[in-house]
Write an enzyme that holds these catalytic residues in place. Sequence first.
Site, PDB file in Angstrom:
ATOM      1  N   GLY A  66       0.844  -1.193   0.000  1.00  0.00           N
ATOM      2  CA  GLY A  66       0.000   0.000   0.000  1.00  0.00           C
ATOM      3  C   GLY A  66       0.873   1.234   0.000  1.00  0.00           C
ATOM      4  CB  CYS A  93       5.444  -4.182   0.358  1.00  0.00           C
ATOM      5  SG  CYS A  93       6.277  -2.621   0.158  1.00  0.00           S
ATOM      6  CE1 TYR A  94       1.038   1.068   5.394  1.00  0.00           C
ATOM      7  CE2 TYR A  94      -0.669  -0.624   5.325  1.00  0.00           C
ATOM      8  CZ  TYR A  94      -0.206   0.582   5.799  1.00  0.00           C
ATOM      9  OH  TYR A  94      -0.956   1.303   6.686  1.00  0.00           O
ATOM     10  CG  HIS A 180       5.390  -5.749  -4.608  1.00  0.00           C
ATOM     11  ND1 HIS A 180       4.139  -5.562  -4.084  1.00  0.00           N
ATOM     12  CD2 HIS A 180       6.146  -4.703  -4.205  1.00  0.00           C
ATOM     13  CE1 HIS A 180       4.117  -4.423  -3.398  1.00  0.00           C
ATOM     14  NE2 HIS A 180       5.323  -3.887  -3.446  1.00  0.00           N
ATOM     15  CD  GLU A 182       2.221  -8.327  -5.393  1.00  0.00           C
ATOM     16  OE1 GLU A 182       3.036  -9.104  -4.859  1.00  0.00           O
ATOM     17  OE2 GLU A 182       1.999  -7.182  -4.951  1.00  0.00           O
ATOM     18  N   GLY A 244     -21.606 -11.331 -25.702  1.00  0.00           N
ATOM     19  CA  GLY A 244     -20.302 -11.419 -25.049  1.00  0.00           C
ATOM     20  C   GLY A 244     -20.179 -12.683 -24.212  1.00  0.00           C
ATOM     21  CB  VAL A 245     -17.157 -14.456 -22.968  1.00  0.00           C
ATOM     22  CG1 VAL A 245     -16.444 -13.343 -22.218  1.00  0.00           C
ATOM     23  CG2 VAL A 245     -16.868 -15.786 -22.308  1.00  0.00           C
ATOM     24  CG  ASP A 246     -18.386 -11.264 -19.013  1.00  0.00           C
ATOM     25  OD1 ASP A 246     -17.495 -12.107 -19.223  1.00  0.00           O
ATOM     26  OD2 ASP A 246     -18.166 -10.045 -18.872  1.00  0.00           O
ATOM     27  CB  SER A 247     -24.565 -12.192 -20.999  1.00  0.00           C
ATOM     28  OG  SER A 247     -24.219 -12.090 -22.357  1.00  0.00           O
ATOM     29  CE  LYS A 388     -14.236 -10.777 -20.580  1.00  0.00           C
ATOM     30  NZ  LYS A 388     -15.476  -9.980 -20.575  1.00  0.00           N
TER      31      LYS A 388
END
Length: 532
Positions: A66, A93-94, A180, A182, A244-247, A388
């Site tokens: 952070g 880190c933080y 980090h 990540e 779209g892919v989501d719906s 996603k």
Amino acid sequence: MGERRLADRAAVDADSVVVLDFGSQYSRLIARRVRELHVYSELLPFDTPWSEIVARKPKAVILSGGPASVYEAGSPHPDPALWTGRIPILGICYGLHLMAQALGGEVVSFSRKEFGPAVVSVTEGDRLFAGLEPEQSVWMSHGDSIARLPDGFRPTARTDSTPYAAAADPDRGLYGIQFHPEVVHTPNGREILRNFVVGIAGARQTWTATNFIASTVEEIRRRVDEHSRKTGTDGKVLCALSGGVDSAVAATLVHLAVGERLICVHVDHGMMRKNETELLRTAFDQLGVRVIVVDARERFLRKLEGVTDPEQKRHIIGNEFIRVFEEEAAKLGQIDFLTQGTLYPDVIESATSVKEKAATKIKTHHNVGGLPEDLSFQLIEPLRYLFKDEVRAVGKELGLPESMVQRQPFPGPGLAIRIIGEVTPERLDTLREADWIVIDEIKAAGLYRSVWQSFAILTPIRSVGVMGDGRTYANVVAIRAVTSEDAMTADWAKLPYEVLARISARIVNEVPGVNRVVYDISSKPPATIEWE
Ligand code: XMP
């Protein structure tokens, strides 16, 4: 609402890791990285009460980095019960600084601030670095440092500038790293996270598409059946399919759960790309899902007549979409549920923001399926815990066609905001053909998945050209291709010249009324991805 969300997630038999967000730009990435290890992880605001964290039964807690300093007044701190909660903690880190300060160590402003690549030397055998070489390239980004470790902790890695690049108190399950893990610039970051999440915390790696589908379908079925029993209704579910892919994935999951009781509505507003509505119809036919395609093309075009202002276009399409959808819903009788493809990033967006969000409105986004809040349905949002790429994995597992699962993002208002100036049937045709060529060539070059979006824009400019022996005065089409992680920022894609050349040659040869093609080389910011 909180309880219901929890219940949804708990339906999946997966161990979880809670990531507390202290405002780092990488917080979300931590949750993603953990999920890539097939362990469910959730990003929660830094001040989430301990009772709420425990209720999730996490195997471990990770504290993000952070921008604040732990010794500053008003800096974000977690519920202190965390430190004695006997759940393994990794402070990044933080997060490490918080741990050190809370347990009796000392954190100070660092005279030699470290930003960027660094090499840490693992000084003592430590489970966090199990299986790794003693020298590790890592990514640092800190202005504070630990001056004194709390009792019980020992340093486990150092750099030239700090003796406490990592520290641990294994008896209490407390680990901290200054760098980090990540980000991709820490090449073995994934291994370090795996050592913590799987090796130290003992989380099972069962968060897979197959498990997700089985438990989500079961949960939706249970919920809808229970509602029907209680209310004596059919338990009908409505879904707005955008293409779209989501719906598409959300609808397929609901269909597996409730079968015929799911009714999908696709509003064809006429701003779709070539063949998209047909593709959607065929795909869902094959899955046996009932889709009502509403041909509202003329209706939208009429409303857009003479309109050139981008925001006005967006409003007209958004409002008209809702109107059409409501009219269709009214024809279907009693509807109890509405399913939406809300994704985890949207959920995080509204829940965890440490900093105030920028208040300036850039443009009005409208999701096809973005419906008014006063509809009297209960919501089913089967994807609200997925990123996603996880949605794509689920879609693939569900047997949705590749073209739908891998489809690049497409804005709700569709081609209307890629036609600069008035939207007319002729201009839509021109853009649709040009756009088709862009996608075709990008796919042929194997670039479709590595660019975030690639498309054509019809500009209002006409330019002089020469074709055969004749003068032309015709449309200019622009090509936009960008790379991006999340659409918040984007860079123009460095497409190979040969690909650009093929796109250009094909568009001027195959699309009537276009004699010039230009390539948009602006990044976001200062430009946006779409032109309107
Ligand atoms: P901009 O143009 O703001 O776009 O850089 C960022 C991302 O959002 C998409 N976009 C939309 N998506 N409804 C949507 O569902 C919209 O109204 C809308 N406007 C832009 C855009 O394609 C890009 O991926």
